[in-house]
Scaffold this motif. Structure first.
Motif, mmCIF file in Angstrom:
data_model
loop_
_atom_site.group_PDB
_atom_site.id
_atom_site.type_symbol
_atom_site.label_atom_id
_atom_site.label_comp_id
_atom_site.label_asym_id
_atom_site.label_seq_id
_atom_site.Cartn_x
_atom_site.Cartn_y
_atom_site.Cartn_z
ATOM 1 N N LEU A 70 9.271 8.868 -1.660
ATOM 2 C CA LEU A 70 9.740 7.523 -1.981
ATOM 3 C C LEU A 70 10.846 7.076 -1.021
ATOM 4 C CD1 LEU A 70 9.812 7.594 -5.882
ATOM 5 C CD2 LEU A 70 8.055 6.674 -4.375
ATOM 6 N N ASP A 71 11.717 8.008 -0.641
ATOM 7 C CA ASP A 71 12.765 7.690 0.331
ATOM 8 C C ASP A 71 12.148 7.297 1.675
ATOM 9 O OD1 ASP A 71 14.737 8.148 -1.491
ATOM 10 O OD2 ASP A 71 15.255 10.152 -0.770
ATOM 11 N N LYS A 72 11.072 7.975 2.047
ATOM 12 C CA LYS A 72 10.399 7.661 3.308
ATOM 13 C C LYS A 72 9.780 6.269 3.264
ATOM 14 C CE LYS A 72 11.074 11.520 5.591
ATOM 15 N NZ LYS A 72 11.899 11.531 6.843
ATOM 16 N N THR A 73 9.191 5.905 2.143
ATOM 17 C CA THR A 73 8.588 4.569 2.043
ATOM 18 C C THR A 73 9.662 3.485 2.088
ATOM 19 O OG1 THR A 73 8.598 4.598 -0.392
ATOM 20 C CG2 THR A 73 6.631 5.440 0.713
ATOM 21 N N GLN A 74 10.835 3.764 1.502
ATOM 22 C CA GLN A 74 11.937 2.804 1.590
ATOM 23 C C GLN A 74 12.401 2.647 3.034
ATOM 24 O OE1 GLN A 74 15.142 3.789 -1.064
ATOM 25 N NE2 GLN A 74 14.006 3.234 -2.907
ATOM 26 N N THR A 75 12.467 3.762 3.762
ATOM 27 C CA THR A 75 12.874 3.712 5.161
ATOM 28 C C THR A 75 11.861 2.939 5.993
ATOM 29 O OG1 THR A 75 13.986 5.857 4.931
ATOM 30 C CG2 THR A 75 13.506 5.105 7.162
ATOM 31 N N MET A 76 10.572 3.153 5.724
ATOM 32 C CA MET A 76 9.533 2.426 6.444
ATOM 33 C C MET A 76 9.622 0.927 6.174
ATOM 34 S SD MET A 76 6.317 4.999 5.790
ATOM 35 C CE MET A 76 5.133 3.846 6.487
ATOM 36 N N LEU A 77 9.826 0.557 4.910
ATOM 37 C CA LEU A 77 9.932 -0.856 4.549
ATOM 38 C C LEU A 77 11.180 -1.478 5.181
ATOM 39 C CD1 LEU A 77 8.695 -3.170 2.996
ATOM 40 C CD2 LEU A 77 9.949 -2.437 0.968
ATOM 41 N N SER A 78 12.255 -0.715 5.235
ATOM 42 C CA SER A 78 13.475 -1.182 5.875
ATOM 43 C C SER A 78 13.239 -1.442 7.364
ATOM 44 C CB SER A 78 14.589 -0.156 5.690
ATOM 45 O OG SER A 78 15.709 -0.468 6.484
ATOM 46 N N LEU A 99 0.804 -1.222 0.000
ATOM 47 C CA LEU A 99 0.000 0.000 0.000
ATOM 48 C C LEU A 99 0.834 1.267 0.000
ATOM 49 C CD1 LEU A 99 -2.819 -1.049 2.507
ATOM 50 C CD2 LEU A 99 -2.708 -1.356 0.021
ATOM 51 N N LYS A 100 2.082 1.165 0.407
ATOM 52 C CA LYS A 100 2.905 2.376 0.458
ATOM 53 C C LYS A 100 4.046 2.321 -0.562
ATOM 54 C CE LYS A 100 1.882 3.600 5.253
ATOM 55 N NZ LYS A 100 0.874 2.584 5.527
ATOM 56 N N TYR A 101 4.900 1.305 -0.456
ATOM 57 C CA TYR A 101 6.075 1.277 -1.335
ATOM 58 C C TYR A 101 5.694 1.007 -2.787
ATOM 59 C CZ TYR A 101 10.421 -0.165 -3.492
ATOM 60 O OH TYR A 101 11.467 -0.273 -4.354
ATOM 61 N N ASP A 102 4.999 -0.089 -3.060
ATOM 62 C CA ASP A 102 4.661 -0.443 -4.443
ATOM 63 C C ASP A 102 3.757 0.598 -5.093
ATOM 64 O OD1 ASP A 102 6.220 -2.641 -4.448
ATOM 65 O OD2 ASP A 102 4.617 -4.116 -4.349
ATOM 66 N N LEU A 103 2.699 0.998 -4.377
ATOM 67 C CA LEU A 103 1.793 2.003 -4.947
ATOM 68 C C LEU A 103 2.485 3.351 -5.087
ATOM 69 C CD1 LEU A 103 -1.673 1.273 -3.287
ATOM 70 C CD2 LEU A 103 -0.960 0.860 -5.635
ATOM 71 N N GLY A 104 3.349 3.673 -4.131
ATOM 72 C CA GLY A 104 4.082 4.939 -4.223
ATOM 73 C C GLY A 104 4.943 5.004 -5.470
ATOM 74 N N ASN A 105 5.638 3.911 -5.796
ATOM 75 C CA ASN A 105 6.448 3.877 -7.007
ATOM 76 C C ASN A 105 5.582 3.919 -8.265
ATOM 77 O OD1 ASN A 105 9.559 3.302 -6.526
ATOM 78 N ND2 ASN A 105 8.441 2.226 -4.925
ATOM 79 N N LYS A 106 4.427 3.243 -8.219
ATOM 80 C CA LYS A 106 3.534 3.259 -9.379
ATOM 81 C C LYS A 106 3.017 4.668 -9.629
ATOM 82 C CE LYS A 106 -0.790 1.393 -11.201
ATOM 83 N NZ LYS A 106 -1.266 2.736 -11.583
ATOM 84 N N PHE A 107 2.592 5.349 -8.579
ATOM 85 C CA PHE A 107 2.074 6.709 -8.735
ATOM 86 C C PHE A 107 3.166 7.654 -9.205
ATOM 87 C CE2 PHE A 107 -1.309 5.732 -5.314
ATOM 88 C CZ PHE A 107 -2.130 5.185 -6.286
ATOM 89 N N ALA A 108 4.405 7.424 -8.766
ATOM 90 C CA ALA A 108 5.514 8.276 -9.213
ATOM 91 C C ALA A 108 5.720 8.119 -10.720
ATOM 92 C CB ALA A 108 6.784 7.928 -8.457
ATOM 93 N N ILE A 109 5.620 6.882 -11.215
ATOM 94 C CA ILE A 109 5.761 6.648 -12.657
ATOM 95 C C ILE A 109 4.595 7.285 -13.406
ATOM 96 C CG2 ILE A 109 5.755 4.854 -14.440
ATOM 97 C CD1 ILE A 109 7.238 3.061 -12.453
#
Length: 430
Positions: free
Chosen positions: A285-293, A207-217
């Motif tokens: 996007l950096d924040k979502t990567q940090t959250m996933l990490s 809901l955050k990382y994958d969708l965030g990257n999709k919306f960025a594209i």
């Protein structure tokens, strides 16, 4: 805390009083399985810690007993039976499906797999098979109230999806990985299997990382949005065939623009391009990567292959945290199961592996210090010893210690002393 003026804490006016926590997504085997196959980041979250836990290997520790010959045979069999790959796969399924079993195919005197393993009649291990919790169904429970295994599974039904075969097997013939820790009531609902990694990271990953990257594209695709003002558009759309006429008009304009980079439009129409700013997208996007990490316990530098951030950053702290997580995986999930497998090897008559009654498995260090780091460590140890000896010598000089007490302490610290000199009043330190 309640404030009747602004409504804080009151049920009627404070929305937060109606906030609760519920499970909004029930993770299934198929969901986790599909993500493992299709999602590279999720696959790395599952496999990277397991691979790291096995990478450096292990050794056998005993109390001053030489087991080098036994250890050599164990490591040779470990390699011949492709155990690193098998145990890594078991850890994958342990994290992906919430459980797994390793089935060593024993050469023993029994052909009935539903009977307990007779450890005194094992001759060898032909091969090793690994099954996920999805393929293993608990069948019979132990109903003997006086047994230590009361209410625990006695036999499992294994569905070998590779061959399509089904067979029942006694638990003593299996090495069982029970999945991640979950409440007992939930484990009972899952036939004894535990939690899956996806349950902890689904919200952040999907809901955050994958969708965030999709919306960025999607935003990048619309960075330059063309706007065409067509005179009398509403009238054109209201007549029969007008919609097709407008659509054809737009397609022709777009085609001409792509071919010639030039627009040809009616003099009463207007065409403009609006640009969309990407400001702030990278930070999100950096924040979502940090959250996933954070939820996966794998540092960003490892999970995404990024360089350490910040001034003078080396990434050492990231690796320390990661190694700490991997060591926890080794201690809690891998060591008991690998130790059981080594015990099985020691019981096989064909291998003639002699282990003492007391032994333990120790994993080799995950990181090896460089020559510079080792030299610095040795220097610090030498300086510490020198300071300690200087302090002890001072105590001897003022009568706080006698020579024998000093020599006793030095011997405890690993120094080799000539104890025949105890009554002479001087030390010889090699």
């Amino acid at each position: 805390m309640i404030n009747i003026v602004n409504g804080v804490g009151t049920i009627r006016y404070d929305p937060s009083r109606y906030t609760g926590i519920i499970r909004k997504m029930f993770i299934t085997y198929n969901m986790s399985e599909n993500l493992f196959i299709e999602n590279g980041i999720f696959r790395k979250i599952i496999t990277a810690p397991a691979d790291e836990a096995l990478r450096a290997g292990f050794c056998i520790k005993t109390d001053d007993i030489d087991v080098s010959e036994a250890e050599s045979k164990i490591l040779s069999l470990y390699e011949d039976l492709a155990c690193e790959e098998k145990f890594a796969t078991a850890l994958y399924w342990h994290r992906c499906y919430g459980g797994a079993v390793i089935f060593p195919v024993f050469k023993d005197l029994s052909e009935d797999l539903t009977k307990p393993l007779d450890e005194n009649n094992i001759y060898g291990i032909e091969e090793i098979r690994v099954y996920s919790a999805k393929e293993v169904i608990p069948l019979k429970q132990n109903e003997d109230f006086n047994s230590t295994n009361y209410k625990k599974t006695e036999t499992y039904l294994i569905s070998d999806e590779a061959t399509g075969a089904y067979f029942e097997i006694h638990y003593s013939r299996l090495i069982i990985f029970n999945g991640l820790t979950v409440p007992n009531i939930l484990r009972n609902e899952r036939n004894g299997w535990g939690g899956m990694v996806l349950e902890n990271i689904y919200d952040t990953l999907i809901l955050k990382y994958d969708l965030g990257n999709k919306f960025a594209i999607d935003i990048m695709e619309r960075m330059a949005q063309g706007i065409l003002k067509i005179a009398g558009l509403l009238n054109k759309l209201s007549i029969e065939g007008g919609e097709d006429e407008v659509r054809t008009y737009l397609q022709n304009i777009d085609m001409v623009r792509n071919i010639l980079n030039t627009l040809a439009i009616d003099k009463d129409d207007d065409y403009d391009i609006k640009s969309i700013s990407l400001s702030g997208v990278k930070d999100i996007l950096d924040k979502t990567q940090t959250m996933l990490s954070a939820v996966s316990e794998i540092p960003v530098t490892i999970l995404f292959g990024r360089s350490p951030g910040g001034q003078n950053a080396t990434g050492d702290s990231d690796f320390e945290q990661y190694y700490s997580m991997v060591q926890k995986l080794q201690r809690r999930d891998l060591k008991p199961q690998l130790s059981k497998f080594i015990y099985f090897l020691s019981k096989c008559k064909d291998y003639q592996i002699k282990l003492p009654d007391t032994w333990s498995l120790k994993f080799n260090p995950l990181s090896i210090p460089t020559e510079k780091e080792q030299a610095e460590t040795d220097k610090m140890k030498a300086e510490t010893k020198e300071k300690n000896i200087s302090a002890l010598t001072s105590l001897v000089n003022i009568g706080g210690l006698d020579n024998v007490e000093l020599r006793n302490y030095l011997e405890e610290q690993g120094f080799k002393l000539d104890r025949t000199l105890d009554n002479v009043g001087r030390d010889v330190i090699e």
